[in-house]
Design an enzyme around this catalytic site. Structure first.
Site, PDB file in Angstrom:
ATOM      1  CB  SER A  35       0.036   2.147  -4.783  1.00 14.51           C
ATOM      2  OG  SER A  35       0.828   0.960  -4.912  1.00 14.51           O
ATOM      3  CG  HIS A  60       4.198   3.492  -2.777  1.00 11.17           C
ATOM      4  ND1 HIS A  60       5.274   4.033  -1.357  1.00 11.17           N
ATOM      5  CD2 HIS A  60       3.636   2.360  -2.767  1.00 11.17           C
ATOM      6  CE1 HIS A  60       5.400   2.618  -1.308  1.00 11.17           C
ATOM      7  NE2 HIS A  60       3.813   1.933  -2.403  1.00 11.17           N
ATOM      8  CG  ASP A  62       3.810  -1.249  -4.521  1.00 10.82           C
ATOM      9  OD1 ASP A  62       4.507  -1.153  -3.638  1.00 10.82           O
ATOM     10  OD2 ASP A  62       2.605  -0.983  -4.918  1.00 10.82           O
ATOM     11  CG  MET A  64       5.475  -6.807  -5.952  1.00 14.27           C
ATOM     12  SD  MET A  64       4.722  -7.284  -6.185  1.00 14.27           S
ATOM     13  CE  MET A  64       3.430  -5.238  -5.386  1.00 14.27           C
ATOM     14  N   GLY A 171       2.815  -7.903  -1.591  1.00 15.82           N
ATOM     15  CA  GLY A 171       2.333  -8.565  -2.883  1.00 15.82           C
ATOM     16  C   GLY A 171       1.472  -7.933  -3.970  1.00 15.82           C
TER      17      GLY A 171
END
Length: 253
Positions: A35, A60, A62, A64, A171
């Protein structure tokens, strides 16, 4: 000409043959995806390159939006820059923690995303969204938060490439792994034997065996890999644990 046509037909039939046809091999394999949010964000491009050089199977990413989760990261312009930096090969698994996932399908496809993983909780029409992602030539991932039952994901499981079971509340990085999410993974693996099942959140050398035994084969690991002094050996350890569990499952069948 006829012979060439026949050869083509044979090779095409091989291409479309399901890997589950063989009783010895499983249809899925062990894949480790660091990540990248856990890395030094001021040098994200070189960190992505470093992870691939250390043996990562995919990256990966993320995303948000500050609405769906209480944090903001980056969007498609960053993905486009990363794609230019790392080239076409690395597989970009976009974890879209956003409240309107429909909005970003086309921009992410154009930016070079490989797989678009959206949250079931964020849309009222998963079927439509799955279709749109496919039409944009990306793979489809479907994620659920810890509070969402796996039965809610099940109706879509045959239409997606990957199911993501969150093992923390999405989150923020660095949270404690939720072992009580493992029955979701086990259930999915028993119902959909060839589905790619990803786990994300608090996964590292201490928790990988629980994930592997439950049937997860795509492993997202942030700080455990990126914060390690030797990411290559951590990635190998995680992959070996999953590969061993896959082999054991195929022997047990």
């Amino acid at each position: 000409m006829l012979r060439a046509g026949r050869l083509l037909a044979v090779s095409l039939s091989r291409l479309h043959a399901s890997p589950t046809n063989s009783s010895h091999s499983m249809a899925y394999s062990a894949k480790i995806g660091p990540s990248i949010l856990s890395s030094d964000l001021s040098c994200l491009g070189s960190e992505c390159v470093r992870m691939m050089e250390c043996g990562a199977d995919y990256l990966h990413l993320d995303v948000m939006d500050g609405h769906f989760v209480p944090n903001i990261t980056f969007g498609h312009p960053m993905v486009e820059c990363l794609r230019k930096t790392v080239g076409q090969d690395p597989f970009f698994d976009m974890h879209m923690m956003v409240s309107r996932p429909e909005q970003w399908v086309k921009p992410m496809a154009a930016a070079g995303a490989s797989q678009y993983t959206f949250h079931l909780e964020a849309t009222t029409n998963p079927g439509n969204l799955i279709k749109e992602i496919r039409e944009s030539a990306m793979k489809v991932g479907l994620a659920i938060k810890p509070g969402t039952t796996v039965e809610e994901l099940a109706p879509w499981a045959n239409q997606i490439d990957m199911a993501l079971i969150m093992t923390v509340e999405p989150g923020f990085g660095g949270q404690k792994f939720m072992e009580d999410m493992m029955p979701k993974v086990s259930w999915l693996r028993s119902q959909f034997p060839s589905l790619d099942i990803e786990v994300d959140g608090g996964v590292g050398p201490d928790t990988i065996h629980k994930c592997a035994e439950a049937g997860a084969n795509m492993i997202v690991s942030g700080s455990a890999v990126i914060g390690s002094e030797d990411p290559r050996s951590v990635i190998k350890m995680l992959r070996d644990a999953v590969a061993e569990a896959i082999q054991k499952r195929s022997l047990d069948r």
